[in-house]
Design a protein around this motif. Structure first.
Motif, PDB file in Angstrom:
ATOM      1  N   HIS A  35       0.822  -1.204   0.000  1.00  0.00           N
ATOM      2  CA  HIS A  35       0.000   0.000   0.000  1.00  0.00           C
ATOM      3  C   HIS A  35       0.858   1.257   0.000  1.00  0.00           C
ATOM      4  CE1 HIS A  35       0.712  -0.652   4.335  1.00  0.00           C
ATOM      5  NE2 HIS A  35       0.602   0.649   4.463  1.00  0.00           N
ATOM      6  N   LEU A  36       0.285   2.319  -0.562  1.00  0.00           N
ATOM      7  CA  LEU A  36       0.937   3.617  -0.620  1.00  0.00           C
ATOM      8  C   LEU A  36       0.787   4.299   0.733  1.00  0.00           C
ATOM      9  CD1 LEU A  36       2.284   5.839  -2.387  1.00  0.00           C
ATOM     10  CD2 LEU A  36      -0.035   6.648  -2.885  1.00  0.00           C
ATOM     11  N   VAL A  37       1.901   4.674   1.345  1.00  0.00           N
ATOM     12  CA  VAL A  37       1.884   5.280   2.673  1.00  0.00           C
ATOM     13  C   VAL A  37       1.860   6.798   2.593  1.00  0.00           C
ATOM     14  CG1 VAL A  37       3.183   5.535   4.832  1.00  0.00           C
ATOM     15  CG2 VAL A  37       3.037   3.300   3.703  1.00  0.00           C
ATOM     16  N   ASP A  38       2.708   7.388   1.731  1.00  0.00           N
ATOM     17  CA  ASP A  38       2.775   8.839   1.652  1.00  0.00           C
ATOM     18  C   ASP A  38       3.298   9.242   0.280  1.00  0.00           C
ATOM     19  OD1 ASP A  38       2.524  11.455   2.425  1.00  0.00           O
ATOM     20  OD2 ASP A  38       4.064  11.403   3.974  1.00  0.00           O
ATOM     21  N   ILE A  39       2.937  10.457  -0.143  1.00  0.00           N
ATOM     22  CA  ILE A  39       3.354  10.973  -1.438  1.00  0.00           C
ATOM     23  C   ILE A  39       3.723  12.440  -1.274  1.00  0.00           C
ATOM     24  CG2 ILE A  39       0.959  11.456  -2.072  1.00  0.00           C
ATOM     25  CD1 ILE A  39       1.751  10.906  -4.982  1.00  0.00           C
ATOM     26  N   GLU A  40       4.843  12.850  -1.891  1.00  0.00           N
ATOM     27  CA  GLU A  40       5.302  14.236  -1.831  1.00  0.00           C
ATOM     28  C   GLU A  40       5.742  14.668  -3.227  1.00  0.00           C
ATOM     29  OE1 GLU A  40       5.775  16.510   0.735  1.00  0.00           O
ATOM     30  OE2 GLU A  40       4.748  15.239   2.190  1.00  0.00           O
ATOM     31  N   ARG A  41       5.547  15.948  -3.524  1.00  0.00           N
ATOM     32  CA  ARG A  41       5.944  16.518  -4.808  1.00  0.00           C
ATOM     33  C   ARG A  41       6.956  17.620  -4.558  1.00  0.00           C
ATOM     34  NH1 ARG A  41       5.700  15.338 -10.312  1.00  0.00           N
ATOM     35  NH2 ARG A  41       5.483  17.256 -11.524  1.00  0.00           N
ATOM     36  N   TYR A  42       8.116  17.563  -5.278  1.00  0.00           N
ATOM     37  CA  TYR A  42       9.129  18.600  -5.123  1.00  0.00           C
ATOM     38  C   TYR A  42       9.918  18.731  -6.412  1.00  0.00           C
ATOM     39  CZ  TYR A  42      12.912  21.394  -3.210  1.00  0.00           C
ATOM     40  OH  TYR A  42      13.809  22.412  -2.983  1.00  0.00           O
ATOM     41  N   ASN A  43      10.002  19.977  -6.942  1.00  0.00           N
ATOM     42  CA  ASN A  43      10.786  20.275  -8.153  1.00  0.00           C
ATOM     43  C   ASN A  43      10.500  19.297  -9.292  1.00  0.00           C
ATOM     44  OD1 ASN A  43      11.960  22.570  -7.190  1.00  0.00           O
ATOM     45  ND2 ASN A  43      14.006  21.715  -6.916  1.00  0.00           N
ATOM     46  N   SER A  44       9.225  19.140  -9.605  1.00  0.00           N
ATOM     47  CA  SER A  44       8.766  18.315 -10.727  1.00  0.00           C
ATOM     48  C   SER A  44       8.983  16.815 -10.515  1.00  0.00           C
ATOM     49  CB  SER A  44       9.437  18.740 -12.052  1.00  0.00           C
ATOM     50  OG  SER A  44       9.167  20.094 -12.341  1.00  0.00           O
ATOM     51  N   VAL A  64       9.677  16.090   2.059  1.00  0.00           N
ATOM     52  CA  VAL A  64      10.651  16.439   1.027  1.00  0.00           C
ATOM     53  C   VAL A  64      10.733  17.962   0.942  1.00  0.00           C
ATOM     54  CG1 VAL A  64      11.343  16.177  -1.382  1.00  0.00           C
ATOM     55  CG2 VAL A  64      10.049  14.348  -0.263  1.00  0.00           C
ATOM     56  N   ASN A  65      11.954  18.492   1.050  1.00  0.00           N
ATOM     57  CA  ASN A  65      12.165  19.933   0.912  1.00  0.00           C
ATOM     58  C   ASN A  65      13.521  20.176   0.246  1.00  0.00           C
ATOM     59  OD1 ASN A  65      14.110  19.577   2.922  1.00  0.00           O
ATOM     60  ND2 ASN A  65      12.824  20.405   4.549  1.00  0.00           N
ATOM     61  N   ALA A  66      14.018  21.389   0.325  1.00  0.00           N
ATOM     62  CA  ALA A  66      15.272  21.717  -0.348  1.00  0.00           C
ATOM     63  C   ALA A  66      16.457  20.921   0.200  1.00  0.00           C
ATOM     64  CB  ALA A  66      15.547  23.213  -0.210  1.00  0.00           C
ATOM     65  N   ASP A  67      16.346  20.406   1.415  1.00  0.00           N
ATOM     66  CA  ASP A  67      17.425  19.633   2.034  1.00  0.00           C
ATOM     67  C   ASP A  67      17.417  18.169   1.624  1.00  0.00           C
ATOM     68  OD1 ASP A  67      18.466  21.803   3.573  1.00  0.00           O
ATOM     69  OD2 ASP A  67      16.762  21.575   4.928  1.00  0.00           O
ATOM     70  N   ARG A  78      12.606   5.050  13.799  1.00  0.00           N
ATOM     71  CA  ARG A  78      13.596   5.026  12.717  1.00  0.00           C
ATOM     72  C   ARG A  78      13.494   6.332  11.932  1.00  0.00           C
ATOM     73  NH1 ARG A  78      15.287   0.358   9.667  1.00  0.00           N
ATOM     74  NH2 ARG A  78      17.110   0.941   8.417  1.00  0.00           N
ATOM     75  N   LEU A  79      14.641   6.974  11.702  1.00  0.00           N
ATOM     76  CA  LEU A  79      14.697   8.195  10.899  1.00  0.00           C
ATOM     77  C   LEU A  79      15.778   8.053   9.850  1.00  0.00           C
ATOM     78  CD1 LEU A  79      14.487  11.103  13.517  1.00  0.00           C
ATOM     79  CD2 LEU A  79      12.691  10.350  11.960  1.00  0.00           C
ATOM     80  N   ILE A  80      15.462   8.470   8.624  1.00  0.00           N
ATOM     81  CA  ILE A  80      16.412   8.401   7.521  1.00  0.00           C
ATOM     82  C   ILE A  80      16.397   9.743   6.789  1.00  0.00           C
ATOM     83  CG2 ILE A  80      16.947   7.297   5.298  1.00  0.00           C
ATOM     84  CD1 ILE A  80      15.615   4.757   6.439  1.00  0.00           C
ATOM     85  N   ARG A  81      17.589  10.238   6.478  1.00  0.00           N
ATOM     86  CA  ARG A  81      17.696  11.396   5.593  1.00  0.00           C
ATOM     87  C   ARG A  81      18.429  10.959   4.336  1.00  0.00           C
ATOM     88  NH1 ARG A  81      20.868  17.258   6.255  1.00  0.00           N
ATOM     89  NH2 ARG A  81      20.341  17.945   4.134  1.00  0.00           N
ATOM     90  N   ALA A  82      17.896  11.353   3.168  1.00  0.00           N
ATOM     91  CA  ALA A  82      18.516  11.032   1.884  1.00  0.00           C
ATOM     92  C   ALA A  82      18.526  12.285   1.017  1.00  0.00           C
ATOM     93  CB  ALA A  82      17.748   9.910   1.184  1.00  0.00           C
ATOM     94  N   ASP A  83      19.374  12.293  -0.015  1.00  0.00           N
ATOM     95  CA  ASP A  83      19.347  13.400  -0.957  1.00  0.00           C
ATOM     96  C   ASP A  83      18.197  13.194  -1.942  1.00  0.00           C
ATOM     97  OD1 ASP A  83      20.195  11.585  -2.919  1.00  0.00           O
ATOM     98  OD2 ASP A  83      22.281  12.248  -2.834  1.00  0.00           O
ATOM     99  N   HIS A  84      18.046  14.096  -2.918  1.00  0.00           N
ATOM    100  CA  HIS A  84      16.905  14.012  -3.818  1.00  0.00           C
ATOM    101  C   HIS A  84      16.965  12.819  -4.771  1.00  0.00           C
ATOM    102  CE1 HIS A  84      16.532  18.431  -2.747  1.00  0.00           C
ATOM    103  NE2 HIS A  84      15.371  17.926  -2.418  1.00  0.00           N
ATOM    104  N   ASP A  85      18.127  12.187  -4.869  1.00  0.00           N
ATOM    105  CA  ASP A  85      18.253  10.962  -5.671  1.00  0.00           C
ATOM    106  C   ASP A  85      18.119   9.713  -4.818  1.00  0.00           C
ATOM    107  OD1 ASP A  85      18.577  12.156  -8.174  1.00  0.00           O
ATOM    108  OD2 ASP A  85      20.724  12.474  -7.838  1.00  0.00           O
ATOM    109  N   ILE A 101       6.992  13.815  11.125  1.00  0.00           N
ATOM    110  CA  ILE A 101       8.214  14.617  11.219  1.00  0.00           C
ATOM    111  C   ILE A 101       7.941  16.025  10.713  1.00  0.00           C
ATOM    112  CG2 ILE A 101      10.050  12.891  11.198  1.00  0.00           C
ATOM    113  CD1 ILE A 101      10.007  12.939   8.176  1.00  0.00           C
ATOM    114  N   ALA A 102       8.730  16.963  11.217  1.00  0.00           N
ATOM    115  CA  ALA A 102       8.673  18.350  10.768  1.00  0.00           C
ATOM    116  C   ALA A 102      10.056  18.949  10.949  1.00  0.00           C
ATOM    117  CB  ALA A 102       7.631  19.139  11.560  1.00  0.00           C
ATOM    118  N   VAL A 103      10.356  19.972  10.163  1.00  0.00           N
ATOM    119  CA  VAL A 103      11.643  20.661  10.249  1.00  0.00           C
ATOM    120  C   VAL A 103      11.437  22.035  10.859  1.00  0.00           C
ATOM    121  CG1 VAL A 103      13.473  21.748   8.894  1.00  0.00           C
ATOM    122  CG2 VAL A 103      12.748  19.425   8.345  1.00  0.00           C
ATOM    123  N   LYS A 104      12.302  22.381  11.802  1.00  0.00           N
ATOM    124  CA  LYS A 104      12.322  23.736  12.377  1.00  0.00           C
ATOM    125  C   LYS A 104      13.769  24.190  12.415  1.00  0.00           C
ATOM    126  CE  LYS A 104      11.162  26.435  16.516  1.00  0.00           C
ATOM    127  NZ  LYS A 104      11.902  27.548  16.000  1.00  0.00           N
TER     128      LYS A 104
END
Length: 273
Positions: A6-15, A61-64, A82-89, A112-115
């Motif tokens: 199942h699809l859990v979440d979807i985000e759109r960033y820079n096309s 998904v944001n500029a980071d 569990r937390l994971i950070r990845a680049d846009h690729d 999660i949220a960024v401040k």
């Protein structure tokens, strides 16, 4: 996808469109795992032991880059956040776990949220703070200021300045509230006697005001609130509200037209009571 995917979440960033998909094997140990699509790489999160489930809950998904929250089961049978950070690729930059031992929190990060330079991860009733760049633990705080109820389903959050707004459910009751991070104060509103519900959402409009959404007894419900999370207006929308986002100055809602049918809707605009 199969019936156990199942699809859990979807985000759109820079096309680019990024999605988290959860899977469960239908043979053997019926392992639960997940992967992220949308980057140049297909990022798969799966423990080497087949009986250790890995469960995703939220994608940001944001500029980071990509920030992903979830949980992984450890040998003892308990879950860790569990937390994971990845680049846009989808190249992993850091991957950390957090144990709830010694706290009242469940072992899962559901939002999660960024401040600024911090990443805020919610393991209800705790907000656990990490360094956004390195994943290093900074601290934690009880967003309910000690007024939490036990158990429940995933908490969703949105941040405006130093104000964190959250919403969660468990059978027949809804909770939503406000936590002021600089003053360490907060408030909670509880609505009891609802039909069993699961999906909730919260978003911030252009004025910095929170909107809360949920589904009750086959009807989508929304609440517009002031900066203290006190309702100023409310209304209903079709058969359910499964998600709500603020994009380009407008609120977007999605859910089912009718609770008894499978047709879905997307509405762009600001509803009126």
């Amino acid at each position: 996808m199969g019936r156990l995917d199942h699809l859990v979440d979807i985000e759109r960033y820079n096309s680019r469109t990024y999605v988290i998909i959860s899977h469960q094997n239908i043979g053997g140990m019926q392992d639960v795992y997940w992967h992220v699509q949308g980057g140049a790489n297909d990022l798969t999160i799966q423990s080497t032991e087949e009986d250790l489930d890995d469960v995703p809950h939220d994608l940001l998904v944001n500029a980071d880059g990509l920030f992903i929250a979830g949980s992984s089961r450890v040998i003892s049978g308990a879950y860790e956040g569990r937390l994971i950070r990845a680049d846009h690729d989808a190249n992993v930059l850091w991957d950390i776990s957090w144990s709830p031992n010694g706290t009242v929190a469940d072992g899962a990060f559901t939002a999660i949220a960024v401040k600024g330079d911090s990443l805020l991860a919610i393991a209800y009733p705790l907000m656990v703070i990490f360094d956004k760049g390195t994943g290093s633990y900074i601290g934690q705080a009880d967003i309910t200021v000690g007024l939490n109820l036990p158990g429940g389903w995933p908490t969703r959050v949105a941040v405006s300045g130093s104000d964190l707004y959250w919403i969660r459910t468990y059978p027949t009751m809804l909770e939503y509230g406000h936590f002021q991070m600089e003053e360490i104060i907060g408030s909670i509103t509880q609505i009891d006697g609802l039909a069993p519900l699961y999906r909730t959402s919260v978003s911030i409009d252009d004025s910095g005001r929170p909107w809360f959404a949920y589904t009750d007894n086959g009807t989508g419900r929304w609440i517009k609130a002031d900066s203290d999370a006190m309702p100023t207006s409310s209304g209903s929308l079709y058969g359910s509200i499964s998600d709500m986002r603020h994009v380009n100055g407008k609120l977007l809602f999605t859910g089912q037209f009718d609770a008894s049918q499978g047709n879905s809707y997307v509405v762009c605009g600001t509803p009126q009571p």
